[in-house]
Motif scaffolding. Structure first.
Motif: not given
Ligand SMILES: Nc1nc2c(ncn2[C@@H]2O[C@H](COP(=O)(O)OP(=O)(O)OP(=O)(O)O)[C@@H](O)[C@H]2O)c(=O)[nH]1
Length: 601
Positions: A193-219
């Protein structure tokens, strides 16, 4: 005569005026040349992150930009400078208040204003706009965003942590967001959660409502199965599309090696929620998710156009899909891309902020990846020290090392630190809380004593110790992880949970650490005389990678000339540009490991 005298005077005045006019013209031309030169110089500068807020050059540069945007004029410089200063470039003390009594108040305020912490939006644009128009619009919108953040800080007495202030880095993000069908937000599994930016997900959907964000939990190789299970529960409860992944394990796999991490024993569980995906599985999943998005878009467009939707028109696979990778610096985007491409395409270092321009990689005819430079998003909730400890701000630029070390000391149980470093930390005094974490000074001194790290003045070399401890913390040699918020175990039995996990992981981490520690162990047994200390200083950044028999060579070289070896990003693969906005494209053809159609059924 009088007339003649008057004529001379007139001629004299005329000449004076002409000279003044000429001088003014020359001055204006010089000013313009200066501007042009400054712009050209700036254009030649490499793309640099501006996160540190006390950089006066950045203040002046922004002031100049402001001047440019507002057209200069009387007092414009002053206005521009104060606007730049007021927009949060200068952070007076650069630290976040952490006193217990203020914390809850601040947290309340932060929760209240969480919605105001936005990612800067790219202003609307059309292909018909000129480059200058586009540039000016973007700068204006960016300055407005900066001002809003500054206002938020000033008016509400909230402290913003350092964030990316270079518009050119945000421009990279805008372009990646626009061209990606699926956005992959790479986060570090130890504190997603420290590295997650929820507003970026919102922004992506503002550009295109179909865009989705996948959280890639690395390491995820640094996370035990039971902790993955807890996070999986949390992600599902909060409707977050996610998957666990380890770029390091995938890379090892490609090289025919096996990662000797404790959590890799059960990485390939049958449970899709907690399994750590392999490279081929991830490629298939990414392509599947992105194709789903493109198909949804296609279906909607067809509906809107009142076309008859033939069943095959919806299910037809798109020509190709674009998957964009974004995230904080150092979370492992480049490692992920390298693992997915199957060979080294982007440089990997433990220094945050190495990727400066987004890169486009054609994996196959169907799948294109876009790697965005690491971005530090604006946030309230973490201190500068926390950001250094989390690898977001470079350790090398750290000036107050005790703050960052205190973050480590607070998060890692005392016994784990003692086991890993084979040190004995001072016990809390009788009047202190028996469970209190060690102080940064206690940890640093115990470490210096055991290793014989002494500075020129004969005092413990805390800076050196701090850098090594932070590096170990980031690299996973010191095990640590956060549990999801509201996790009952973490609330009711923090000691027990951490101790249990800690001791489990400490065993593995100690084993992992042994090789690197051996050298330090040797050093600790030797006399910490000054020549030894100097040669020791030299090995400083090489850490565990320096073989034992290199001691002699180290002693011969001057420590002053020692610099951390910077691994250069391999950009030799760049081949021209893709015609859109100057970004590189490389075509990397590889056989799809699994047939998409069969894999997805
Ligand atoms: N244990 C572990 N370490 C990893 C993993 N992936 C990356 N790392 C390490 O994390 C550090 C940062 O990796 P990078 O791939 O350079 O990170 P990045 O996000 O591209 O960084 P920027 O270039 O700053 O944006 C390196 O030291 C990697 O070795 C992983 O899956 N497991």
């Amino acid at each position: 005569m009088g007339g003649g005298g008057g004529g001379r005077k007139d001629r004299g005045e005329g000449l004076g005026r002409a000279l003044t006019r000429q001088r003014n013209k020359a001055a204006a031309a010089a000013k313009e040349r200066g501007h042009a030169l400054a712009l050209a110089r700036r254009a030649r500068q490499p793309l640099e992150s501006v996160i540190e807020v006390s950089d006066i050059d950045a203040v002046l540069q922004r002031a100049a930009e402001q001047d440019l945007l507002l057209g200069g004029g009387d007092g414009a410089d002053d206005d521009a400078l104060s606007a730049a200063l007021g927009s949060g470039l200068i952070d007076l003390d650069g630290t976040v208040e952490t006193e217990e009594e203020r914390r809850w108040l601040r947290e309340e305020q932060e929760a209240l204003h969480a919605g105001s912490l936005k990612v800067p939006r790219r202003p609307p644009w059309t292909p018909q706009m000129t480059v200058e128009e586009l540039d000016a619009n973007e700068k204006r919108a960016f300055l407005e965003w900066r001002r809003n953040l500054a206002r938020l800080e000033e008016n509400e007495k909230l402290v913003l942590t350092p964030f990316e202030k270079n518009i050119d880095i945000w421009r990279q993000l805008w372009r990646v967001l626009e061209r990606s069908d699926l956005l992959v937000m790479v986060v570090d599994a130890r504190d997603p959660l420290f590295y997650r930016c929820p507003d970026l997900e919102v922004y992506a959907q503002e550009i295109d409502e179909h865009k989705r964000t996948l959280l890639l939990v690395n390491k995820a190789d640094l996370l035990p199965l039971n902790v993955r299970q807890r996070w999986a529960e949390y992600f599902k409860q909060h409707d977050i599309l996610y998957l666990f992944w380890s770029a390091k394990a995938a890379t090892a796999d490609l090289e025919g090696k096996k990662l000797s991490s404790y959590s890799m024993e059960d990485w390939n569980t049958a449970d899709l929620d907690t399994k750590i995906y392999g490279r081929d599985e991830l490629l298939v999943r990414l392509q599947g998710e992105a194709e789903y998005i493109v198909n949804q878009k296609g279906a909607l467009r067809a509906e809107e156009d009142h076309e008859s939707i033939r069943s095959d028109s919806v299910s037809t696979r798109p020509k190709h899909v674009v998957v964009g990778f974004v995230g904080y610096p150092n979370v492992g985007k480049s490692s992920t891309i390298n693992a997915l491409v199957g060979q080294k395409r982007t440089g990997v270092t433990s220094t945050p902020g190495k990727t400066k321009h987004f890169q486009t990689l054609v994996i196959s005819e169907e799948l294109i990846l876009c790697d965005c430079p690491g971005l530090v998003f604006p946030s309230f909730s973490s201190s500068r020290h926390e950001m250094v400890a989390c690898g977001v701000l470079p350790i090398d630029r750290m000036t107050k090392h005790r703050g960052a070390i205190q973050v480590v000391a607070n998060r890692v149980p005392r016994n784990v630190l003692e086991q890993i470093y084979k040190i004995t930390l001072p016990k809390p005094k009788a009047y202190e809380q028996p469970s209190r974490p060690p102080t940064a000074a206690e940890l640093l001194r115990a470490y210096c004593t055991s290793r014989g790290h002494v500075s020129h003045a004969g005092l413990p070399d805390e800076t050196r110790a701090a850098r090594q401890i932070l590096k170990d913390y980031l690299d996973g040699k010191i095990p640590h992880f956060e549990l999801p918020p509201g996790d009952t175990d973490s609330e009711t039995e923090p000691e027990e949970t951490t101790d249990l996990e800690g001791s489990d992981t400490a065993v593995a981490a100690t084993t992992d650490h042994c090789a690197s520690d051996e050298q330090d162990e040797d050093l600790s047994q030797a006399d910490p005389n000054i020549s030894h200390v100097l040669s020791d200083l030299e090995s400083f950044d090489l850490g565990s990678e320096v073989p034992k028999n290199s001691t002699k060579k180290k002693k011969e070289t001057s420590y002053k000339h020692h610099k951390k070896p910077q691994r250069k990003k391999d950009r030799s693969w760049r081949v021209g540009n893709d015609g859109a906005d100057g970004s590189a494209v490389v075509r990397v053809f590889q056989k799809p490991a699994v047939n998409f159609a069969t894999a997805t059924g």
